[in-house]
Design a protein around this motif. Structure first.
Motif, PDB file in Angstrom:
ATOM      1  N   ALA A 229       0.500  -1.273   0.406  1.00  0.00           N
ATOM      2  CA  ALA A 229       0.034   0.127   0.057  1.00  0.00           C
ATOM      3  C   ALA A 229       0.837   1.092   0.071  1.00  0.00           C
ATOM      4  CB  ALA A 229      -0.989  -0.295   1.550  1.00  0.00           C
ATOM      5  N   PHE A 230       1.835   1.525   1.037  1.00  0.00           N
ATOM      6  CA  PHE A 230       2.838   2.606   0.533  1.00  0.00           C
ATOM      7  C   PHE A 230       3.349   2.682  -0.075  1.00  0.00           C
ATOM      8  CE2 PHE A 230       6.100   5.363   1.763  1.00  0.00           C
ATOM      9  CZ  PHE A 230       5.657   6.066   2.658  1.00  0.00           C
ATOM     10  N   LYS A 231       3.813   1.652  -1.249  1.00  0.00           N
ATOM     11  CA  LYS A 231       4.196   1.766  -2.579  1.00  0.00           C
ATOM     12  C   LYS A 231       3.636   2.359  -3.359  1.00  0.00           C
ATOM     13  CE  LYS A 231       7.381   0.909  -5.988  1.00  0.00           C
ATOM     14  NZ  LYS A 231       8.150   2.178  -6.361  1.00  0.00           N
ATOM     15  N   GLU A 232       1.876   2.313  -3.316  1.00  0.00           N
ATOM     16  CA  GLU A 232       1.241   2.120  -4.180  1.00  0.00           C
ATOM     17  C   GLU A 232       1.214   3.099  -4.374  1.00  0.00           C
ATOM     18  OE1 GLU A 232       0.035   0.418  -6.680  1.00  0.00           O
ATOM     19  OE2 GLU A 232       1.900  -0.867  -6.762  1.00  0.00           O
ATOM     20  N   SER A 233       0.082   3.730  -3.023  1.00  0.00           N
ATOM     21  CA  SER A 233      -0.647   5.191  -2.623  1.00  0.00           C
ATOM     22  C   SER A 233      -0.008   6.122  -1.580  1.00  0.00           C
ATOM     23  CB  SER A 233      -1.797   4.703  -2.923  1.00  0.00           C
ATOM     24  OG  SER A 233      -2.686   3.853  -1.590  1.00  0.00           O
ATOM     25  N   GLN A 234       1.053   5.284  -1.038  1.00  0.00           N
ATOM     26  CA  GLN A 234       1.475   5.804   0.536  1.00  0.00           C
ATOM     27  C   GLN A 234       0.639   5.924   1.586  1.00  0.00           C
ATOM     28  OE1 GLN A 234       2.251   9.578  -0.588  1.00  0.00           O
ATOM     29  NE2 GLN A 234       4.987   9.750  -0.267  1.00  0.00           N
ATOM     30  N   GLY A 235      -0.491   4.498   0.982  1.00  0.00           N
ATOM     31  CA  GLY A 235      -0.792   4.053   2.160  1.00  0.00           C
ATOM     32  C   GLY A 235      -2.353   5.004   2.265  1.00  0.00           C
ATOM     33  N   LYS A 236      -2.599   5.908   1.066  1.00  0.00           N
ATOM     34  CA  LYS A 236      -4.132   6.664   1.462  1.00  0.00           C
ATOM     35  C   LYS A 236      -5.296   6.153   0.449  1.00  0.00           C
ATOM     36  CE  LYS A 236      -0.750  10.577   1.099  1.00  0.00           C
ATOM     37  NZ  LYS A 236      -0.523  11.519   0.676  1.00  0.00           N
ATOM     38  N   TYR A 237      -5.912   6.276   1.190  1.00  0.00           N
ATOM     39  CA  TYR A 237      -7.637   5.072   0.800  1.00  0.00           C
ATOM     40  C   TYR A 237      -7.726   6.100  -0.870  1.00  0.00           C
ATOM     41  CZ  TYR A 237      -7.673   1.702   4.685  1.00  0.00           C
ATOM     42  OH  TYR A 237      -6.797   0.903   5.409  1.00  0.00           O
ATOM     43  N   LYS A 238      -7.787   7.694  -0.251  1.00  0.00           N
ATOM     44  CA  LYS A 238      -8.764   8.446  -1.656  1.00  0.00           C
ATOM     45  C   LYS A 238      -7.894   8.598  -2.770  1.00  0.00           C
ATOM     46  CE  LYS A 238     -11.785   9.609   1.380  1.00  0.00           C
ATOM     47  NZ  LYS A 238     -12.155  10.748   2.351  1.00  0.00           N
ATOM     48  N   VAL A 239      -7.194   7.616  -3.246  1.00  0.00           N
ATOM     49  CA  VAL A 239      -5.503   8.671  -4.365  1.00  0.00           C
ATOM     50  C   VAL A 239      -6.289   7.660  -5.327  1.00  0.00           C
ATOM     51  CG1 VAL A 239      -3.307   8.205  -5.461  1.00  0.00           C
ATOM     52  CG2 VAL A 239      -3.857   8.726  -3.075  1.00  0.00           C
ATOM     53  N   VAL A 240      -6.421   8.883  -6.569  1.00  0.00           N
ATOM     54  CA  VAL A 240      -6.357   8.233  -7.750  1.00  0.00           C
ATOM     55  C   VAL A 240      -5.559   8.079  -8.840  1.00  0.00           C
ATOM     56  CG1 VAL A 240      -8.300   8.543 -10.131  1.00  0.00           C
ATOM     57  CG2 VAL A 240      -8.868   7.825  -7.518  1.00  0.00           C
ATOM     58  N   ASN A 241      -4.527   7.630  -9.417  1.00  0.00           N
ATOM     59  CA  ASN A 241      -3.680   8.302  -9.857  1.00  0.00           C
ATOM     60  C   ASN A 241      -3.131   8.607 -11.574  1.00  0.00           C
ATOM     61  OD1 ASN A 241      -3.700   5.793 -11.660  1.00  0.00           O
ATOM     62  ND2 ASN A 241      -1.466   5.235 -10.942  1.00  0.00           N
ATOM     63  N   THR A 242      -3.289   8.888 -12.509  1.00  0.00           N
ATOM     64  CA  THR A 242      -2.792   9.599 -13.377  1.00  0.00           C
ATOM     65  C   THR A 242      -3.096   8.520 -14.493  1.00  0.00           C
ATOM     66  OG1 THR A 242      -0.793   9.480 -13.677  1.00  0.00           O
ATOM     67  CG2 THR A 242      -1.022  11.177 -13.018  1.00  0.00           C
ATOM     68  N   LEU A 243      -2.960   7.567 -14.126  1.00  0.00           N
ATOM     69  CA  LEU A 243      -4.241   6.383 -14.835  1.00  0.00           C
ATOM     70  C   LEU A 243      -5.305   6.102 -14.836  1.00  0.00           C
ATOM     71  CD1 LEU A 243      -0.187   4.539 -15.863  1.00  0.00           C
ATOM     72  CD2 LEU A 243      -1.715   6.109 -17.116  1.00  0.00           C
ATOM     73  N   GLY A 244      -6.231   6.698 -13.096  1.00  0.00           N
ATOM     74  CA  GLY A 244      -7.301   6.076 -12.687  1.00  0.00           C
ATOM     75  C   GLY A 244      -7.005   5.338 -11.990  1.00  0.00           C
ATOM     76  N   TYR A 245      -6.005   4.488 -11.698  1.00  0.00           N
ATOM     77  CA  TYR A 245      -5.853   3.909 -10.743  1.00  0.00           C
ATOM     78  C   TYR A 245      -6.688   4.235  -8.999  1.00  0.00           C
ATOM     79  CZ  TYR A 245      -3.633   0.357 -14.081  1.00  0.00           C
ATOM     80  OH  TYR A 245      -3.791  -0.155 -14.746  1.00  0.00           O
ATOM     81  N   LEU A 246      -6.996   2.837  -8.905  1.00  0.00           N
ATOM     82  CA  LEU A 246      -7.353   4.079  -7.008  1.00  0.00           C
ATOM     83  C   LEU A 246      -7.418   3.142  -6.684  1.00  0.00           C
ATOM     84  CD1 LEU A 246     -11.595   3.145  -9.488  1.00  0.00           C
ATOM     85  CD2 LEU A 246     -10.808   5.114  -8.479  1.00  0.00           C
ATOM     86  N   GLY A 247      -7.809   3.619  -5.004  1.00  0.00           N
ATOM     87  CA  GLY A 247      -7.572   3.724  -3.399  1.00  0.00           C
ATOM     88  C   GLY A 247      -6.281   3.299  -2.929  1.00  0.00           C
ATOM     89  N   LYS A 248      -5.944   2.924  -1.876  1.00  0.00           N
ATOM     90  CA  LYS A 248      -5.173   2.747  -1.614  1.00  0.00           C
ATOM     91  C   LYS A 248      -3.605   1.005  -2.093  1.00  0.00           C
ATOM     92  CE  LYS A 248      -3.445   0.763   3.278  1.00  0.00           C
ATOM     93  NZ  LYS A 248      -3.814  -0.388   4.224  1.00  0.00           N
ATOM     94  N   TYR A 249      -4.441   0.065  -2.931  1.00  0.00           N
ATOM     95  CA  TYR A 249      -3.599  -0.253  -3.961  1.00  0.00           C
ATOM     96  C   TYR A 249      -4.039  -0.267  -4.795  1.00  0.00           C
ATOM     97  CZ  TYR A 249      -3.627  -2.293   1.229  1.00  0.00           C
ATOM     98  OH  TYR A 249      -4.197  -2.335   2.820  1.00  0.00           O
ATOM     99  N   GLN A 250      -4.489   0.632  -5.066  1.00  0.00           N
ATOM    100  CA  GLN A 250      -4.677   1.225  -6.787  1.00  0.00           C
ATOM    101  C   GLN A 250      -5.256   0.505  -7.635  1.00  0.00           C
ATOM    102  OE1 GLN A 250      -2.543   4.748  -8.048  1.00  0.00           O
ATOM    103  NE2 GLN A 250      -4.318   4.572  -6.244  1.00  0.00           N
ATOM    104  N   PHE A 251      -6.573  -0.064  -7.649  1.00  0.00           N
ATOM    105  CA  PHE A 251      -7.218  -0.737  -8.459  1.00  0.00           C
ATOM    106  C   PHE A 251      -7.705  -0.765  -9.757  1.00  0.00           C
ATOM    107  CE2 PHE A 251      -7.816  -2.756  -4.149  1.00  0.00           C
ATOM    108  CZ  PHE A 251      -7.507  -4.653  -4.562  1.00  0.00           C
TER     109      PHE A 251
END
Length: 174
Positions: free
Chosen positions: A37-59
């Motif tokens: 989770a930390f690698k994916e989003s710094q452990g943040k649940y509400k993150v959406v990255n520039t490619l649209g991957y979602l949440g703490k684990y970037q689904f």
């Protein structure tokens, strides 16, 4: 000749906030999922990255749909659902990769010791199919995501965790 007396050196003073009592952290499943989770989003649940991957684990959306999760806004607001989805994905990936885990664990590929946790993390990054290709090609079939993260880097970074509590399940549900 006179002996020169040396003055004692002043003791080094460290700030009070420096803590040398670093806690022992187990390499169990909780530590594994928090490291991912930390690698994916710094452990943040509400993150959406520039490619649209979602949440703490970037689904990705298609992965969420596999677990019948269609409302991405509700998903981002629901930490419990995100945690359950991560566990379910680990179970499915462990089932898909069960033979490769058995065959490859303990081997060294491109200087990296292959472990079950590394394999599961790499599958989270690239999908189980790409991990199969990597392992079965002895590391010649490589993968990197749009940000440059590789199967190899995940195998190395997330290797050695005890993920035995994850039971392989083809039909895992959230």
């Amino acid at each position: 000749m006179e002996d020169k007396k040396t003055e004692p050196k002043a003791a080094i003073s460290l700030p009070k906030y420096v803590n040398f009592n670093i806690p022992y952290i187990q390499k169990n499943f909780v530590a594994f999922k928090e490291a991912v989770a930390f690698k994916e989003s710094q452990g943040k649940y509400k993150v959406v990255n520039t490619l649209g991957y979602l949440g703490k684990y970037q689904f990705g959306r298609t992965t969420l749909e596999r677990f019948r999760i269609y409302d991405t806004n509700a998903f981002l607001k629901n930490p419990e659902l995100q945690e359950k989805a991560f566990v379910a994905l680990c179970k499915v990936n462990k089932w898909i990769l069960r033979k490769d885990i058995k065959r490859s664990s303990g081997k060294i590929i491109n200087g990296i010791e292959i472990t079950e946790s590394g394999i599961l993390a790499a599958a989270h990054l690239s999908g189980a199919g790409n991990v199969k290709k990597f392992l079965r090609s002895n590391g010649t079939q490589r993968f990197s995501d749009a940000y440059g993260a590789t199967i190899q880097s995940y195998l190395k970074k997330f290797g050695g965790y005890d993920v035995s509590m994850i039971i392989a399940d083809k039909n895992a549900k959230v």
